[in-house]
Design an enzyme around this catalytic site. Structure first.
Site: not given
Ligand code: SAH
Length: 367
Positions: A106, A119, A126, A130, A133, A234, A353
């Site tokens: 996407e 984006c 992945c 996390c 996510c 972070l 996100c």
């Molecule tokens: N793998 C990279 C790129 C993904 S960026 C990274 O982790 O930075 C996507 C961003 O959205 C990351 O900061 C991720 O932690 C955040 N994210 C993931 N799931 C989310 C959610 N359910 N709500 C808000 N932010 C989220």
């Protein structure tokens, strides 16, 4: 971790999207271009693909008809297919793109008043897992090739119909879609160099942000060899918590991550590192966490992007209360860091996100 360049899927004709001008050269020679013309033809093709956005060789009007036909026999400019497009009530657009092998990822376009941000995904699925996510619930299927990463921007420009316009809406790129860009370093690097190339898409590195969950050994190289803005996911200030929600932390704990941030080439007040911090109710959102955050990032030119948790089906978290987010932001802000709360965009179409996911599955071994 595998960051090798994956060759473009075999289609008979070589897809030129994602190759550098230098990589064009031997291909042009093989297609019959005389040596003294190779460089010029490479320049011309580059201009048509990345400056003009053409999708077939026939449109390349400064190249003879005969040569265009020859090129069309040897090469392709095929883009991924948009298999679904959704438009949020806030104007955010999400495209599901299908690549030559049928795998899908996407891409999201987020229009704002002064700019528009694309984006971009770096992987199908992945590896990081996390816990908050949605993409993390999908297995890694494969890395995207440079062509597949760049093509997301080409397709967005097509869909927004802004190849001819000077007044463009797509002004910024964030590598924040599906995947961990630093686990696909070579391909992301090749793609971003094309996106930044002055004779093509020409996006300044200051308008590009690469986001990582903290692949510490690759961060210095990202700064030196790609040189875009850096965002770091972070999300927690204590290893016990971060180990749980960002399992990569068990490999590269907070202290090492912050040391890599301190050493990030080019970090300065003018080019601050963005720390992303997802607000999870009762998990990482206490005021003590906010104070600890300020303490551990001391000395890093930084801004803190507070991201209200975006829910997805089955997610084991809730978003922090608004008053808590504000109180958290206030502490960070009073310590001298910008602490914008990211307005969720495109939640109604699962484009915000951490909400991205595709149905693509990994082919079974041997198939
Ligand atoms: N793998 C990279 C790129 C993904 S960026 C990274 O982790 O930075 C996507 C961003 O959205 C990351 O900061 C991720 O932690 C955040 N994210 C993931 N799931 C989310 C959610 N359910 N709500 C808000 N932010 C989220």
């Amino acid at each position: 971790m595998d960051s090798a360049v994956i060759p473009a899927p075999v289609t008979g004709r070589t897809n030129l999207i994602g190759l550098s001008r230098e990589e064009f050269a031997p291909l042009l020679r093989a297609a019959g271009v005389p040596e003294q013309h190779v460089k010029m033809r490479a320049q011309q093709i580059w201009h048509w693909i990345y400056f003009r956005g053409v999708r077939d060789f026939d449109a390349m009007s400064n190249i003879s008809k005969e040569l265009r036909t020859q090129f069309a026999e040897h090469f392709s400019l095929a883009r991924p297919k948009i298999t679904s497009e959704q438009i949020s009530k806030d104007g955010t657009r999400k495209w599901l793109m299908r690549f030559a092998d049928g795998k899908e990822a996407e891409t999201v376009f987020i229009p704002e008043d002064e700019r528009g941000t694309l984006c971009v995904s770096s992987q199908v699925g992945c590896t990081l897992n996390c816990k908050f996510c949605h993409t993390g619930t999908q297995m890694l299927v494969r890395n995207l090739t440079p062509g597949e990463i760049v093509a997301q921007m080409l397709v967005a420009r097509d869909a927004l119909d802004e190849w001819r316009s000077e007044d463009r809406h797509l002004t910024n790129v964030v590598m924040m879609g599906m995947g961990e860009p630093l686990y696909n370093f070579d391909n992301v690097k090749a793609a971003l160099h094309i996106v930044m190339d002055n004779e093509g898409l020409s996006l300044s590195r200051r308008r590009i942000t690469l986001s990582t969950a903290g692949v510490v050994p690759m961060m210095a190289r990202a700064g030196a060899e790609i040189g875009t803005n850096l965002a770091v996911s972070l999300h927690a200030v204590r290893d016990e918590v971060r180990d749980e929600i960002v399992p990569l932390n068990r490999k590269y704990p907070i202290a090492e991550l912050l040391a890599a941030c301190r050493a990030y080439p080019g970090a300065s007040n003018a080019r601050r590192i963005t720390f992303e911090y997802v607000m999870l109710k009762g998990v990482n959102d206490s005021l003590a966490d906010a104070r600890e955050l300020v303490r551990i990032i001391a000395g890093i030119p930084a801004k803190i992007n507070l991201i209200p948790f975006n829910p997805w089906p089955g997610a084991p978290f809730e978003c922090s209360d608004w008053s808590q987010i504000e109180a958290f932001a206030e502490i960070v802000n009073r310590a001298g860091y910008a602490s914008p709360v990211r307005t969720p965009r495109g939640r109604d179409i699962m484009a915000a996100c951490g909400q991205l996911k595709s149905e693509s599955l990994r082919a079974r071994r041997g198939t």
